[in-house]
Design a protein around this motif. Sequence first.
Motif, PDB file in Angstrom:
ATOM      1  N   ASN A   1     101.597  40.148  59.328  1.00 55.50           N
ATOM      2  CA  ASN A   1     101.618  40.073  57.870  1.00 55.50           C
ATOM      3  C   ASN A   1     100.230  40.308  57.288  1.00 55.50           C
ATOM      4  OD1 ASN A   1     104.368  39.117  58.060  1.00 55.50           O
ATOM      5  ND2 ASN A   1     103.532  37.104  58.578  1.00 55.50           N
ATOM      6  N   GLU A   2     100.202  40.864  56.082  1.00 54.27           N
ATOM      7  CA  GLU A   2      98.943  41.029  55.373  1.00 54.27           C
ATOM      8  C   GLU A   2      98.408  39.655  54.944  1.00 54.27           C
ATOM      9  OE1 GLU A   2      99.519  43.631  52.093  1.00 54.27           O
ATOM     10  OE2 GLU A   2      99.733  45.421  53.340  1.00 54.27           O
ATOM     11  N   ILE A   3      97.096  39.588  54.739  1.00 57.26           N
ATOM     12  CA  ILE A   3      96.488  38.344  54.279  1.00 57.26           C
ATOM     13  C   ILE A   3      96.953  38.060  52.855  1.00 57.26           C
ATOM     14  CG2 ILE A   3      94.314  37.194  53.699  1.00 57.26           C
ATOM     15  CD1 ILE A   3      92.989  38.805  55.916  1.00 57.26           C
ATOM     16  N   LYS A   4      97.504  36.874  52.644  1.00 59.51           N
ATOM     17  CA  LYS A   4      98.049  36.497  51.347  1.00 59.51           C
ATOM     18  C   LYS A   4      96.969  35.858  50.474  1.00 59.51           C
ATOM     19  CE  LYS A   4     102.722  35.511  53.112  1.00 59.51           C
ATOM     20  NZ  LYS A   4     103.763  34.458  53.261  1.00 59.51           N
ATOM     21  N   PRO A   5      97.192  35.827  49.156  1.00 56.32           N
ATOM     22  CA  PRO A   5      96.299  35.059  48.279  1.00 56.32           C
ATOM     23  C   PRO A   5      96.340  33.587  48.678  1.00 56.32           C
ATOM     24  CG  PRO A   5      97.717  36.515  47.010  1.00 56.32           C
ATOM     25  CD  PRO A   5      98.237  36.543  48.408  1.00 56.32           C
ATOM     26  N   LEU A   6      95.167  32.955  48.738  1.00 57.10           N
ATOM     27  CA  LEU A   6      95.071  31.578  49.216  1.00 57.10           C
ATOM     28  C   LEU A   6      94.279  30.732  48.226  1.00 57.10           C
ATOM     29  CD1 LEU A   6      95.300  29.404  51.514  1.00 57.10           C
ATOM     30  CD2 LEU A   6      93.145  30.346  52.404  1.00 57.10           C
ATOM     31  N   VAL A   7      94.812  29.572  47.922  1.00 53.91           N
ATOM     32  CA  VAL A   7      94.117  28.592  47.083  1.00 53.91           C
ATOM     33  C   VAL A   7      93.893  27.330  47.904  1.00 53.91           C
ATOM     34  CG1 VAL A   7      94.231  27.151  45.023  1.00 53.91           C
ATOM     35  CG2 VAL A   7      95.076  29.504  44.934  1.00 53.91           C
ATOM     36  N   LEU A   8      92.639  26.897  47.968  1.00 55.64           N
ATOM     37  CA  LEU A   8      92.273  25.689  48.690  1.00 55.64           C
ATOM     38  C   LEU A   8      91.874  24.619  47.670  1.00 55.64           C
ATOM     39  CD1 LEU A   8      90.032  27.363  51.431  1.00 55.64           C
ATOM     40  CD2 LEU A   8      92.394  26.588  51.706  1.00 55.64           C
ATOM     41  N   ARG A   9      92.474  23.449  47.807  1.00 58.18           N
ATOM     42  CA  ARG A   9      92.122  22.338  46.920  1.00 58.18           C
ATOM     43  C   ARG A   9      91.504  21.220  47.742  1.00 58.18           C
ATOM     44  NH1 ARG A   9      96.049  18.213  47.141  1.00 58.18           N
ATOM     45  NH2 ARG A   9      97.881  18.789  48.377  1.00 58.18           N
ATOM     46  N   LEU A  10      90.720  20.393  47.081  1.00 56.50           N
ATOM     47  CA  LEU A  10      90.080  19.284  47.770  1.00 56.50           C
ATOM     48  C   LEU A  10      91.099  18.173  47.993  1.00 56.50           C
ATOM     49  CD1 LEU A  10      87.400  18.169  48.877  1.00 56.50           C
ATOM     50  CD2 LEU A  10      87.013  17.131  46.633  1.00 56.50           C
ATOM     51  N   SER A  11      91.220  17.721  49.214  1.00 57.50           N
ATOM     52  CA  SER A  11      92.179  16.667  49.522  1.00 57.50           C
ATOM     53  C   SER A  11      91.668  15.334  48.995  1.00 57.50           C
ATOM     54  CB  SER A  11      92.381  16.571  51.041  1.00 57.50           C
ATOM     55  OG  SER A  11      93.151  15.439  51.368  1.00 57.50           O
ATOM     56  N   PRO A  12      92.501  14.629  48.239  1.00 60.06           N
ATOM     57  CA  PRO A  12      92.078  13.321  47.733  1.00 60.06           C
ATOM     58  C   PRO A  12      91.925  12.295  48.845  1.00 60.06           C
ATOM     59  CG  PRO A  12      94.397  13.689  47.283  1.00 60.06           C
ATOM     60  CD  PRO A  12      93.853  14.980  47.823  1.00 60.06           C
TER      61      PRO A  12
END
Length: 790
Positions: free
Chosen positions: A597-608
């Motif tokens: 698969n192609e690299i997908k858009p990725l969003v990383l959030r800070l874990s609380p």
Amino acid sequence: MIFSYLKIAFRNLSKNKAHTFINIAGLAIGLTCSLFMLLWVQSELSVDAYHVNNSRLYRVYEREYLDHKITADYETPGVMADELKRIMPEVQYAAAMQESNNIHTFKAANKTIKLEGTYAGADLFKMFTYPLLAGTPQSALSTPVSIAISQKMANVLFGGVEQAMGQALRFDNSESFVVTAVFANVPQNSSRRFEYVINWQAYLATHPGQKQWDNSGPATYVMLKPNASAQQVGKKLRRLASHYRVENAAFHSEHGLQPYGDVYLHSNFVNGNIEGGRIAYVHLFSIAAIFLLLIACVNFMNLATAQSVKRSREIGVRKVLGAVRGTLIKQFIGESLLFTVLAVAVALFLITLFLPAFNQITQKQITIPFNSAGFWLKILLLILLTGFISGSYPALFLSSFNPVKVLKGTSKINTGAVWFRKGLVVFQFVLSGILIIATIVVSRQVRYIQTLNLGYDRDNLIYIPVEGALNAKYDLFKTAALNMPGVASVSNISTTPTFIDDATTSIDWDGKQPGTKVSFAIAAIGYDFASAMKLQMLQGRDYSKAYPADANNYIINEAAGQKLGYTNAVGKTINMWGVKGNIIGVVKNFHFASLHNEIKPLVLRLSPGILDGGYLLVRIKPGHTGNVLASLQTLCKQINPEFPFTYYFSDEQYQQLYKSEQVVVKLSNVFSALAIFVSCLGLLGLAMFTAQQRVKEIGIRKVLGASVASLFGLLSAEFLLLVVLALLIASPIAWYAMHRWLQAYAYHTPLQWWVFALSGGSIMLIALATVSFQTVKTSLINPVKTLRNE
């Protein structure tokens, strides 16, 4: 008469020991390889075929139309299964299930064990054939605290099946579940194997995001009622999601049904449609099995006809004494069947001998059903088929000799027969050439996968599952670990970086067109994530405790920046699940899923906080792995004594994504080498036949002054020309087949010309080495001896 035929056959076998050995060895090797391949194919076809309700079981897949692209996968909303039961009368049962298994720690009766299992809906045991040894399908997963365990798990923790019922299990030292059922150990031919199943409501309680239709991840399985039409249900299901989430022309999704029995072998999607999967390897090895058997049969034909001159007088005498052609054909077919019986016996011995190694390579538990009448019937059919195919041409050829010409010594082989044998050799090497080229291409793709720069450094990186006290004592763990000699960095993530499969469309940003939906992969991370992964930060920075507002901020990858339409994304605002924050950093694209698969858009959030089911990431300095692992084990025993220390190497987890390809490479290397070996035996047979036919010609040439070197070149050139012709035929066929195979990967090695040149050169060298002995032997014959018999 039959006794007489057998007597003659055994006399010929013992008289020509070298010929007999080569013939039986070639046929036995071909049969062994073919049987091994067919055993593997049969094992693949049997996966998931044991479920009683297979004809009514389906898996739901989702097709997305987004950004003028069509993608598809098996990830569905976590609440879809229950909704299908509620609104569709054709659905008898439906169950959600965690997409992949997880390993968790269980404690009961002062025993602790770490096992792999999953979460699933209450209908699971009503749908699938996982026999219950205790409990009922109706009560197995009926409450949020229900857990069904395997017979193995029941024996280890409680000493038996009955003793396990109603007992409490401590899960990761944080929750308790009650054993409501014990199922028989899941068979080896199941695509999904697990030791425990926990009620789906418990999963939703710890993953509340999966209650939203905009999020996906779990699998959904349905079982239709006996008279329900899958086609009609598919039509109703197609646009079901549009009733629960906002969709429009820019983004919409469709859902469909795939028969459950097809999923294991047909799991790849191309342009949103199910196309290919492991079935490609089933086809590949089925064809290869036929190829190898044909190569072995052709080899037998060439070796048998190579002996024609030696048996010509026998045939002439038999014809003079009244033998008709039909009788001779029966005799030679009988001899062929005898050869085949002996070859099959050798093949079965070799299979029994090498089956453990074969199972180790393929990671299967294949057995030979010697006690099955059906198995011996198949062996009998194989003997008859192979015997008739391999013996047909020699029988027709040898029985056609003219007895007068044979006994006078004036019989010659007609041109058509010579070209036919040459055609058989070409056919052998066409098949071998295709196998060799395919093996090199597959090996190169696997090496490409293993050596590709993923965008992060997977060497010297370990994952430690978050469980027990590691959750609450993460800061203590991180501080202590960073003080260890050899530890470079420590961070955490909600899932393994090797395979991030959670996704959402619930993201808004400034400038977003109304109604636009974009699917983003998502993960929660801790501080120092980029450092631990060795990611390249293109813009902005990583999360830092110096910025308290980072709790609501985001980091994205390049692909996400492109989807958002930002050249410089840092400082821009996005809103995910109602949490509005700024983009503080953009990391260079890195692979967090299969290269299919192609690299997908990725969003990383800070874990609380550190999430149960997540992983700690520890970057180790080169050369310190052993010491660091020992120190980490001691640390985990101190702060998390209820759980055994568990870790995974990042590079090993990455390799797990390509187990199928690795198995194919190993098998292809062995079978291709054996295919070349058997083909060379056929070439040797032709060389022997040609030498017998041209021995007097060689004598005359030597008398006229021809050197051994010139005679060697004269004889070898003819054989090499056949190999070159075979390679010219094989190359375009192999190119087409491997080009299509590589298209299944979004990232793949190029199909370069030197692959074909290397394959061809290797085969030609092997072929030249094969015929060298016979051609040199013929070239060195004393011409006086050959011409004296004229």
